[in-house]
Design a protein around this motif. Structure first.
Motif, PDB file in Angstrom:
ATOM      1  N   VAL A 122       0.825  -1.208   0.000  1.00  0.00           N
ATOM      2  CA  VAL A 122       0.000   0.000   0.000  1.00  0.00           C
ATOM      3  C   VAL A 122       0.862   1.263   0.000  1.00  0.00           C
ATOM      4  N   ALA A 123       2.099   1.182   0.465  1.00  0.00           N
ATOM      5  CA  ALA A 123       2.980   2.348   0.396  1.00  0.00           C
ATOM      6  C   ALA A 123       3.285   2.720  -1.056  1.00  0.00           C
ATOM      7  N   GLN A 124       3.125   1.755  -1.956  1.00  0.00           N
ATOM      8  CA  GLN A 124       3.336   2.013  -3.382  1.00  0.00           C
ATOM      9  C   GLN A 124       2.017   2.278  -4.097  1.00  0.00           C
ATOM     10  N   LYS A 125       1.045   1.392  -3.888  1.00  0.00           N
ATOM     11  CA  LYS A 125      -0.261   1.527  -4.521  1.00  0.00           C
ATOM     12  C   LYS A 125      -1.334   1.231  -3.475  1.00  0.00           C
ATOM     13  N   GLY A 126      -1.859   2.288  -2.908  1.00  0.00           N
ATOM     14  CA  GLY A 126      -2.879   2.141  -1.878  1.00  0.00           C
ATOM     15  C   GLY A 126      -4.226   2.630  -2.356  1.00  0.00           C
TER      16      GLY A 126
END
Length: 564
Positions: free
Chosen positions: A357-361
């Motif tokens: 989620v730090a990349q795609k949340g």
């Protein structure tokens, strides 16, 4: 080319020559008008679907087929999308055509471990006998409501009744007392008068950089207090490394049975949490903050609505910068990716990772996710420095822990103790064992952590200290059992919870929890079969629910084999 009305597959007008309407349920003008009146001028955004379902449920006490169809029409969604979301969450009552609407008043009786120890089953039986079958009130079982220190607990409408009895319920119904009671708390004016938001204003003014604040968090030793224990400062660097725009999500879905520390702090000092939240949002340059709060905390939701409005009035946040999102009764939404799915207006189904989620949340953007207590401590550290945590040491462990303590102790509640405290220290801080009870076993960190015997009373209850013993601290939800209890009954209670709360996405968890409950109801357990089942669930489940659900089974076989 043939005219449109003569082409194959196109509707035709006239008697006996095709359909006059699309296939499926048609919307009703009256229902559409009612839905539009409820939604008002709110933007018809896809991610607001759950919020709109709440509006209908709150107004009509159920979700009729006509209203679901009208909502789908208004939001330009398929009926299937709206229906699958509405039926996923426990707090929505979907009523099909021809079905009778539920009674206007619902009593939800908590049957999680702490409440079961306090007599919830007998309470449920008495209330069911008294009210079920009538048209005015219904009685339902419900999972943990985060009030384990006042067990047994039930919710009458939105009014939580602590130390519940049939007499208290009857009195509340007679008085029409079905609304949430907001406790006294430190509001914006009181918090600001003591220097509140001074740290946030200084940081926004350039007093320190995000890197410097991040280093302070790392120096304090602060780790994620939702259960995973990941170093909080490192999260910031991961999110900041991703290109913007970035977002932030606050995980307020404190659903692990036995846990109530987040509610404890939010009902007393909400602005310390809110300042920590805004500092974290500043550090990662979050464009929007989504504050996801469980629906079982109506008083907290009201506090947050009031105080976020005060922050907007004071100019500390722009209108709409913080979006308060209301859960709808799904334990799985405590898992961060399931929470994000819920924020997007979908079923709370955990995502496969990577990407993280730090990349795609949220909406595919880099997203910082923090637990409520973690942000409360960020607020403390911003005002008092990293020493507020790092200066405390016990049994080789540094820091402080908020233990949610319930069960067979004299004074249940949240106990702020050194992180190296043992179960004996926790019990002592809780006034000792309840009269006539002796320690037999304890749950160190919610049902996911299983049970440990009284002989293992010298282990520091902290991150990394319990893993060698096949368990973990999790959310630090400590439930104390005595000689009056059976470990096997407690373990079965835990697995029944997981069976009920599995999202159903993956077979190992969905079927595994159900199978485990059936096997655990036998007088003598099939050890080999249960261990095989536990191994499959641990190895093949998508998220932490199915991976940790076998822990009560493993620890029962290891420490309480004489009972099974």
């Amino acid at each position: 080319m043939a005219p449109l009305d003569q082409r194959e597959g196109v509707w035709k007008s006239g008697r006996g020559k095709g359909r006059r309407t699309p296939k499926g349920r048609q919307y009703e003008d009256g229902a559409l008008d009612e839905v539009r009146a409820l939604l008002g001028d709110r933007a018809r955004r896809r991610d607001h679907l759950i919020e709109f379902l709440h509006l209908i449920q709150d107004r009509y006490r159920h979700l009729s087929a006509a209203h679901l169809r009208a909502l789908a029409e208004e939001m330009r969604l398929s009926q299937a999308e709206v229906y699958e979301v509405a039926t996923f969450y426990a707090h929505f009552d979907v009523v099909k055509e021809g079905e009778e609407a539920p009674p206007a008043l619902t009593i939800r009786v908590c049957d999680s471990l702490s409440c079961e120890l306090a007599g919830a089953q007998a309470l449920m039986a008495k209330l069911s006998e008294q009210y079920n079958g009538g048209r005015e009130v219904r009685v339902l079982r419900a999972p943990c409501m985060g009030r384990c220190d006042t067990a047994p607990v039930l919710e009458l409408g939105h009014n939580h009744i602590d130390h519940a009895t049939p007499e208290k319920v009857a009195e509340a119904i007679a008085a029409g007392d079905t609304h949430a009671h907001v406790p006294g708390y430190q509001d914006y004016a009181a918090y600001a008068a003591t220097g509140g938001y001074g740290a946030l204003k200084a940081l926004r003014g350039g007093a320190r950089s995000p890197d410097e604040v991040q280093d302070e968090l790392l120096a304090s030793g602060l780790r994620g207090l939702g259960g995973a224990g990941f170093p909080s400062g490192k999260k910031w660097s991961f999110v900041r490394a991703e290109p913007g725009p970035r977002l932030m999500a606050v995980n307020g879905d404190e659903g692990e049975p036995g846990t109530f520390k987040d509610r404890h702090y939010l009902e007393r000092t909400p602005h310390l949490f809110l300042e920590g939240m805004l500092i974290a949002a500043w550090a990662v340059e979050a464009q929007t903050v989504f504050l996801y709060m469980r629906d079982e905390y109506p008083a907290v939701l009201e506090i947050l609505r009031r105080e976020l409005a005060r922050l907007e009035e004071a100019g500390l946040i722009a209108p709409g910068f913080v979006e308060l999102r209301r859960g709808a009764g799904a334990y799985i939404c405590g898992e961060e990716s399931a929470m994000i799915e819920s924020i997007e207006g979908k079923r709370g189904i955990p995502r496969h990772r990577p990407p993280f989620v730090a990349q795609k949340g949220i909406f595919g953007r880099p997203t910082l996710v923090h637990n409520v207590e973690t942000l409360w401590w960020i607020g403390r550290i911003a005002h008092d420095g990293p020493e507020v945590l790092s200066a405390t040491e016990k049994n080789g462990r540094k820091g402080l822990r908020s233990y949610s303590v319930s069960g067979r102790v004299r004074e249940p509640g949240v106990k702020l103790l050194p992180a190296g405290s043992t179960i004996r220290d926790v019990i002592a801080a809780s006034g000792g064992m309840a009269e006539g009870h002796e320690l037999m076993a304890y749950q160190p960190g919610g049902p996911s952590s299983g049970l440990l015997p009284a002989t293992m009373d010298d282990i520091p209850l902290d991150f990394d200290t319990l893993q060698p013993h096949g368990t973990f601290i999790g959310s630090a939800a400590v439930v104390v059992l005595s000689q009056a209890d059976r470990a096997r009954d407690a373990a079965l209670n835990m697995l029944r919870f997981f069976e009920s709360e599995s999202c159903g996405q993956c077979t190992p968890c969905r079927v595994g929890c159900e199978k485990a409950v059936k096997l655990m109801q036998a007088e003598r357990w099939d050890h080999e079969l249960l261990l095989d089942l536990a191994k499959v669930m641990e190895d093949a489940s998508i998220c932490g629910l199915g991976q940790a659900a076998p822990n009560p089974i493993r620890l029962m076989l290891r420490h309480f084999a004489d009972e099974i």
